[in-house]
Write a protein that holds these residues in place. Sequence first.
Motif, PDB file in Angstrom:
ATOM      1  N   ARG A 167       7.995  -8.889  18.142  1.00  0.00           N
ATOM      2  CA  ARG A 167       7.896 -10.266  17.654  1.00  0.00           C
ATOM      3  C   ARG A 167       8.616 -10.367  16.322  1.00  0.00           C
ATOM      4  O   ARG A 167       8.845  -9.365  15.657  1.00  0.00           O
ATOM      5  N   ARG A 168       8.921 -11.568  15.926  1.00  0.00           N
ATOM      6  CA  ARG A 168       9.607 -11.808  14.651  1.00  0.00           C
ATOM      7  C   ARG A 168       8.761 -12.712  13.771  1.00  0.00           C
ATOM      8  O   ARG A 168       8.054 -13.585  14.249  1.00  0.00           O
ATOM      9  N   ALA A 219      -9.447  -1.669  16.606  1.00  0.00           N
ATOM     10  CA  ALA A 219      -8.440  -1.144  15.689  1.00  0.00           C
ATOM     11  C   ALA A 219      -7.078  -1.641  16.156  1.00  0.00           C
ATOM     12  O   ALA A 219      -6.834  -1.803  17.348  1.00  0.00           O
ATOM     13  N   VAL A 220      -6.220  -1.903  15.197  1.00  0.00           N
ATOM     14  CA  VAL A 220      -4.883  -2.396  15.483  1.00  0.00           C
ATOM     15  C   VAL A 220      -3.892  -1.543  14.706  1.00  0.00           C
ATOM     16  O   VAL A 220      -4.016  -1.384  13.487  1.00  0.00           O
ATOM     17  N   HIS A 221      -2.938  -0.969  15.423  1.00  0.00           N
ATOM     18  CA  HIS A 221      -1.866  -0.205  14.786  1.00  0.00           C
ATOM     19  C   HIS A 221      -0.658  -1.135  14.707  1.00  0.00           C
ATOM     20  O   HIS A 221      -0.119  -1.544  15.730  1.00  0.00           O
ATOM     21  N   VAL A 222      -0.256  -1.499  13.494  1.00  0.00           N
ATOM     22  CA  VAL A 222       0.841  -2.443  13.279  1.00  0.00           C
ATOM     23  C   VAL A 222       2.064  -1.686  12.785  1.00  0.00           C
ATOM     24  O   VAL A 222       1.954  -0.830  11.898  1.00  0.00           O
ATOM     25  N   ARG A 223       3.209  -2.016  13.376  1.00  0.00           N
ATOM     26  CA  ARG A 223       4.495  -1.488  12.916  1.00  0.00           C
ATOM     27  C   ARG A 223       5.403  -2.670  12.621  1.00  0.00           C
ATOM     28  O   ARG A 223       5.415  -3.652  13.357  1.00  0.00           O
ATOM     29  N   ALA A 224       6.170  -2.566  11.548  1.00  0.00           N
ATOM     30  CA  ALA A 224       7.114  -3.629  11.189  1.00  0.00           C
ATOM     31  C   ALA A 224       8.411  -3.010  10.703  1.00  0.00           C
ATOM     32  O   ALA A 224       8.415  -1.916  10.128  1.00  0.00           O
ATOM     33  N   TRP A 225       9.504  -3.722  10.943  1.00  0.00           N
ATOM     34  CA  TRP A 225      10.829  -3.306  10.497  1.00  0.00           C
ATOM     35  C   TRP A 225      11.484  -4.462   9.775  1.00  0.00           C
ATOM     36  O   TRP A 225      11.223  -5.624  10.065  1.00  0.00           O
ATOM     37  N   GLY A 226      12.378  -4.134   8.855  1.00  0.00           N
ATOM     38  CA  GLY A 226      13.099  -5.147   8.105  1.00  0.00           C
ATOM     39  C   GLY A 226      14.298  -5.678   8.857  1.00  0.00           C
ATOM     40  O   GLY A 226      14.444  -5.462  10.064  1.00  0.00           O
ATOM     41  N   PRO A 227      15.191  -6.368   8.132  1.00  0.00           N
ATOM     42  CA  PRO A 227      16.358  -6.992   8.762  1.00  0.00           C
ATOM     43  C   PRO A 227      17.260  -6.019   9.520  1.00  0.00           C
ATOM     44  O   PRO A 227      17.960  -6.417  10.437  1.00  0.00           O
ATOM     45  N   GLY A 228      17.234  -4.750   9.189  1.00  0.00           N
ATOM     46  CA  GLY A 228      18.061  -3.757   9.876  1.00  0.00           C
ATOM     47  C   GLY A 228      17.499  -3.330  11.218  1.00  0.00           C
ATOM     48  O   GLY A 228      18.062  -2.466  11.888  1.00  0.00           O
TER      49      GLY A 228
END
Length: 131
Positions: free
Chosen positions: A6-7, A33-42
Amino acid sequence: MRARLRRIHIDGHTFTWRAALHTVQVNGFYRRAVHVRAWGPGGKTSQKLEADLLSAPGPYVVDNGYPTPADVRAVIVCGLKSGWQPEQRGGTFVLSDREHGANFAATGFQLTDPVRPGESGPTTHEARQRG
């Protein structure tokens, strides 16, 4: 089945994220429990942000809902305030209650030290509350 990416847009920047739901037993009670991963513009080549969240304290897991965009925004903002560099290439920045909990605020969730399904024991947050 692959997890859906998702964005989210924060302060003019686009971040990509995903979350995985599971339950953990903490002091004899089951918690979402929630494991969240996020990435930047790259994208996935940028430095990854990881955080484990627990549902608000209660005796049973009563829901299995996905985190809202507001919850993910709280994770990303906390990461940015804590030194996450999404423009950096590679690596992982892990948010933990012990190091970053003071900067985290989301309704219905608390930041915890990394947990995985089947692990149990008090979280750092709960241990502090007990004294």
